[in-house]
Design an enzyme around this catalytic site. Structure first.
Site, mmCIF file in Angstrom:
data_model
loop_
_atom_site.group_PDB
_atom_site.id
_atom_site.type_symbol
_atom_site.label_atom_id
_atom_site.label_comp_id
_atom_site.label_asym_id
_atom_site.label_seq_id
_atom_site.Cartn_x
_atom_site.Cartn_y
_atom_site.Cartn_z
ATOM 1 C CB CYS A 6 0.496 1.527 13.823
ATOM 2 S SG CYS A 6 1.465 2.081 15.341
ATOM 3 C CE LYS A 23 -1.787 17.105 9.280
ATOM 4 N NZ LYS A 23 -2.947 16.508 9.753
ATOM 5 C CB ALA A 24 -1.481 18.210 15.492
ATOM 6 N N PRO A 25 -3.137 16.073 14.222
ATOM 7 C CG PRO A 25 -3.890 14.306 15.671
ATOM 8 C CD PRO A 25 -2.642 15.317 15.316
ATOM 9 C CD GLU A 26 -6.019 18.421 10.391
ATOM 10 O OE1 GLU A 26 -6.134 17.054 10.322
ATOM 11 O OE2 GLU A 26 -4.977 19.055 10.391
ATOM 12 C CD1 TRP A 51 -6.683 10.545 12.849
ATOM 13 C CD2 TRP A 51 -7.337 8.800 14.319
ATOM 14 N NE1 TRP A 51 -7.127 9.536 12.309
ATOM 15 C CE2 TRP A 51 -7.469 8.650 12.974
ATOM 16 C CE3 TRP A 51 -7.559 8.351 15.422
ATOM 17 C CZ2 TRP A 51 -7.782 7.211 12.760
ATOM 18 C CZ3 TRP A 51 -7.927 6.807 15.055
ATOM 19 C CH2 TRP A 51 -8.032 6.288 13.894
ATOM 20 C CG ASN A 52 -3.175 6.072 16.533
ATOM 21 O OD1 ASN A 52 -2.559 6.922 16.055
ATOM 22 N ND2 ASN A 52 -2.745 4.894 16.003
ATOM 23 C CD GLU A 92 4.628 4.331 13.491
ATOM 24 O OE1 GLU A 92 4.092 3.225 13.185
ATOM 25 O OE2 GLU A 92 4.294 4.730 14.739
ATOM 26 C CG LEU A 93 4.349 4.270 6.753
ATOM 27 C CD1 LEU A 93 4.394 4.091 5.366
ATOM 28 C CD2 LEU A 93 3.727 5.667 7.080
ATOM 29 C CB SER A 115 -2.813 5.161 6.197
ATOM 30 O OG SER A 115 -3.018 6.236 5.464
HETATM 31 P P1 NAD Z 1 -6.003 8.559 6.340
HETATM 32 O O1 NAD Z 1 -5.290 7.490 5.615
HETATM 33 O O2 NAD Z 1 -6.846 9.484 5.739
HETATM 34 O O3 NAD Z 1 -5.121 9.447 7.442
HETATM 35 C C1 NAD Z 1 -4.136 8.965 8.385
HETATM 36 C C2 NAD Z 1 -3.321 9.999 8.703
HETATM 37 O O4 NAD Z 1 -2.704 10.723 7.938
HETATM 38 C C3 NAD Z 1 -4.393 11.048 9.545
HETATM 39 O O5 NAD Z 1 -3.725 11.453 10.837
HETATM 40 C C4 NAD Z 1 -4.286 12.158 8.233
HETATM 41 O O6 NAD Z 1 -4.713 13.710 8.739
HETATM 42 C C5 NAD Z 1 -3.060 12.213 7.683
HETATM 43 N N1 NAD Z 1 -3.037 12.561 6.295
HETATM 44 C C6 NAD Z 1 -3.842 12.133 5.377
HETATM 45 N N2 NAD Z 1 -3.672 12.488 4.073
HETATM 46 C C7 NAD Z 1 -2.393 13.184 4.156
HETATM 47 C C8 NAD Z 1 -1.740 14.155 3.328
HETATM 48 N N3 NAD Z 1 -2.098 14.168 2.154
HETATM 49 N N4 NAD Z 1 -0.699 14.995 4.037
HETATM 50 C C9 NAD Z 1 -0.328 14.763 5.090
HETATM 51 N N5 NAD Z 1 -0.929 13.854 6.046
HETATM 52 C C10 NAD Z 1 -2.130 13.182 5.549
HETATM 53 O O7 NAD Z 1 -6.761 7.588 7.159
HETATM 54 P P2 NAD Z 1 -7.430 7.578 8.721
HETATM 55 O O8 NAD Z 1 -9.005 7.490 8.281
HETATM 56 O O9 NAD Z 1 -7.486 9.164 9.327
HETATM 57 O O10 NAD Z 1 -7.157 6.521 9.655
HETATM 58 C C11 NAD Z 1 -7.238 5.250 9.309
HETATM 59 C C12 NAD Z 1 -5.998 4.874 8.604
HETATM 60 O O11 NAD Z 1 -4.857 5.546 8.913
HETATM 61 C C13 NAD Z 1 -5.896 3.376 9.001
HETATM 62 O O12 NAD Z 1 -5.976 2.399 7.896
HETATM 63 C C14 NAD Z 1 -4.375 3.259 9.595
HETATM 64 O O13 NAD Z 1 -3.648 2.588 8.953
HETATM 65 C C15 NAD Z 1 -3.893 4.581 9.446
HETATM 66 N N6 NAD Z 1 -3.307 5.136 10.776
HETATM 67 C C16 NAD Z 1 -2.027 4.668 11.019
HETATM 68 C C17 NAD Z 1 -1.521 5.435 12.434
HETATM 69 C C18 NAD Z 1 -0.230 4.601 12.886
HETATM 70 O O14 NAD Z 1 0.186 4.781 14.089
HETATM 71 N N7 NAD Z 1 0.657 4.171 11.988
HETATM 72 C C19 NAD Z 1 -2.159 6.225 13.015
HETATM 73 C C20 NAD Z 1 -3.567 6.631 12.603
HETATM 74 C C21 NAD Z 1 -4.088 6.234 11.327
#
Ligand code: NAD
Length: 475
Positions: free
Chosen positions: A281, A172-175, A148-149, A247-248, A226
């Site tokens: 990120c 699968k896009a961000p909800e 979602w960022n 891409e984490l 993440s």
């Molecule tokens: P989160 O770890 O719950 O989710 C991160 C992303 O992964 C979300 O888009 C979520 O929908 C997806 N996700 C979560 N569990 C999944 C699964 N089992 N299968 C498929 N997709 C899944 O964290 P959050 O609170 O949404 O975001 C914060 C953390 O996410 C941060 O600490 C950051 O590290 C990370 N993040 C990184 C990026 C990046 O560009 N690398 C982008 C967004 C979030």
């Protein structure tokens, strides 16, 4: 308003009753809902992607490129609508959203051109009358998971890269931010991408990833998010022997040497750290400043952070919006409390701003001990950590201390120093004396726990191609 799924060329609420709520992070107001896919919807998307792949992989690169260029043009025409939807659901200032939406067309155009340049090669044979060829072929239907960022910036690279290579995709896009993505997918639909080639789903992330990755139809998995989720999806993919691009997260060092232009480095640091409320990120997080310029840098940086205009991203002149959801606010408060308890100095910020929406103050902590949680975990929010170093080796060793390796920044007028930093730091990307990351034509990706593979650059399309070796003796 319900944000719908796109399966086999049709917009649909799917077969279930589950819905996610859409929240405006600037006000906390409920602004709509998003349809959640059930297993039966995912099976329909898998069947569509399988059939779509058979059609699209036979379309010539020349014709694929024409359709992609058209989608790029449509995305540029609609950048204003896409940006407004992004700000409403994600919170970033409209100016940032416009840049992201306006840049989508550049990514699509780049991949369209790369489609036409995905050359194989001819290898000289040991025997006469023999042709040895390496052919590049699309890997197959792709399952892509994007966050979602940067709702548009992240997904456009996955869709355009896969389509350019001749693959079909289930994204699968961000909800949290579906509406701007729906507008982008419409650009591909209206440009003439055949039904089933692009499918868009929302739902419970773990249900969707487990179902799609286990399906024999899916041949490639691309995830941005993440580190823990990336490791989980990596393990699922390995179980089914699927190729991955991961891409984490990151925890980027931002190293300022004593011969650098401190005022310029500090101004750039403020801009990069607080862009998108730090939810980036590749955001700089550990500011490592050489002793003799430490005070000047800290002073300028804190002043810059204090002067930022924070507010609703849709309002004029706002430089930093809210964080994307309530759970990020709790995470920020915990990070600050823990760092201060362990001896860090809170220079500015540190708490929630107002009671409406999810605003957090631009925050600067200095002299942060290595044991503080925020010195080890990615903050993914508007918190900068400013510490000092004495010699370059100490800065390099601090940069490499963490398991992350996504981005790094360095500032010095000495090419001897920048050369040592460039070679010494374990990172997928490095920007020296300016910001120069994330253009369509340059690879974007990390090393170590920050993942593997690249999006963007010629590497970006390779991620969706396989090699086939053919040896032919003329009959
Ligand atoms: P989160 O770890 O719950 O989710 C991160 C992303 O992964 C979300 O888009 C979520 O929908 C997806 N996700 C979560 N569990 C999944 C699964 N089992 N299968 C498929 N997709 C899944 O964290 P959050 O609170 O949404 O975001 C914060 C953390 O996410 C941060 O600490 C950051 O590290 C990370 N993040 C990184 C990026 C990046 O560009 N690398 C982008 C967004 C979030």
């Amino acid at each position: 308003m319900t944000a719908n799924l796109f399966i086999n060329g049709k917009w649909t609420v799917g077969n279930g009753n589950r819905r996610g709520r859409l929240i405006d992070p600037a006000t906390g107001a409920d602004i709509g809902e998003v349809a959640f896919a059930e297993k039966v919807d995912l099976d329909a998307a898998l069947a569509a992607a399988e059939a779509g792949f058979k059609v699209w992989s036979k379309v010539s690169a020349y014709d694929r490129a024409k359709i992609l260029h058209k989608a790029a043009d449509l995305s540029r025409e609609r950048a204003g609508i896409i940006a407004e939807a992004m700000t409403r659901e994600q919170g970033k200032p409209l100016a940032e959203a416009r840049m992201e939406a306006g840049g989508a067309g550049d990514h699509i155009d780049w991949y369209a051109e790369e489609a036409r340049r995905s050359y194989g090669r001819v290898i000289p044979a040991r025997t006469p009358n023999t042709q040895q060829m390496v052919l590049l072929e699309p890997v197959g239907p792709v399952a892509a998971f994007s966050p979602w960022n940067f709702p548009i910036g992240q997904i456009v690279r996955k869709i355009a890269g896969a389509l350019a290579a001749g693959c079909s995709i289930i994204a699968k896009a961000p909800e949290e931010t579906p509406t701007c993505i729906i507008e982008l997918v419409k650009c591909f639909e209206e440009a003439g991408v055949p039904a089933g080639v692009v499918n868009l789903v929302f739902g419970v992330p773990a249900e969707i990833s487990e179902h799609l990755i286990a399906s024999p139809i899916i041949r490639k998995v691309s995830f941005t998010g993440s580190v823990p989720v990336g490791k989980h999806l990596g393990a699922l993919s390995a179980k089914h022997l699927k190729r991955t691009t991961m891409e984490l997260g990151g925890h980027a060092p931002f190293i300022v040497c004593d011969d650098a232009n401190v005022a310029a480095a500090s101004a750039l640091g403020v801009g990069l750290k607080f862009r998108n409320a730090g939810q980036v990120c590749a955001s700089p997080t550990r500011f490592l400043i050489q002793d003799s310029v430490y005070d000047a840098f800290l002073d300028a940086f804190v002043t810059g952070a204090k002067n930022l205009k924070v507010g609703n991203g849709a309002a004029d002149g706002v430089q930093m919006g809210p964080v994307a959801h309530a759970r990020r606010l709790d995470a920020m408060e915990d990070f600050v409390r823990d760092a201060v308890e362990q001896g860090a100095t809170l220079e500015t910020g540190g708490k929630r701003l107002g009671n409406e929406g999810f605003f957090f103050e631009p925050t600067v902590l200095s002299n942060v001990p290595l044991s503080a949680r925020i010195m080890n975990d990615e903050p993914f929010g508007p918190i900068a950590l400013v510490n000092r170093f004495s010699d370059l080796d100490a800065a390099i060793s601090e940069a490499n201390r963490l398991p992350y390796g996504l981005a790094a920044f360095a500032f010095s007028k000495s090419t001897d120093r920048t050369d040592r930093l460039m070679r010494g730091i374990e990172t997928g990307m490095m920007s020296i004396n300016h910001f120069g990351l994330a253009a369509p034509e340059t690879p974007f990706g990390g090393v170590k726990d920050s993942g593997h593979g690249s999006e963007g650059g010629s590497e970006g399309i390779q991620a969706y191609l396989t090699t086939k070796f053919v040896s032919q003796l003329n009959a």
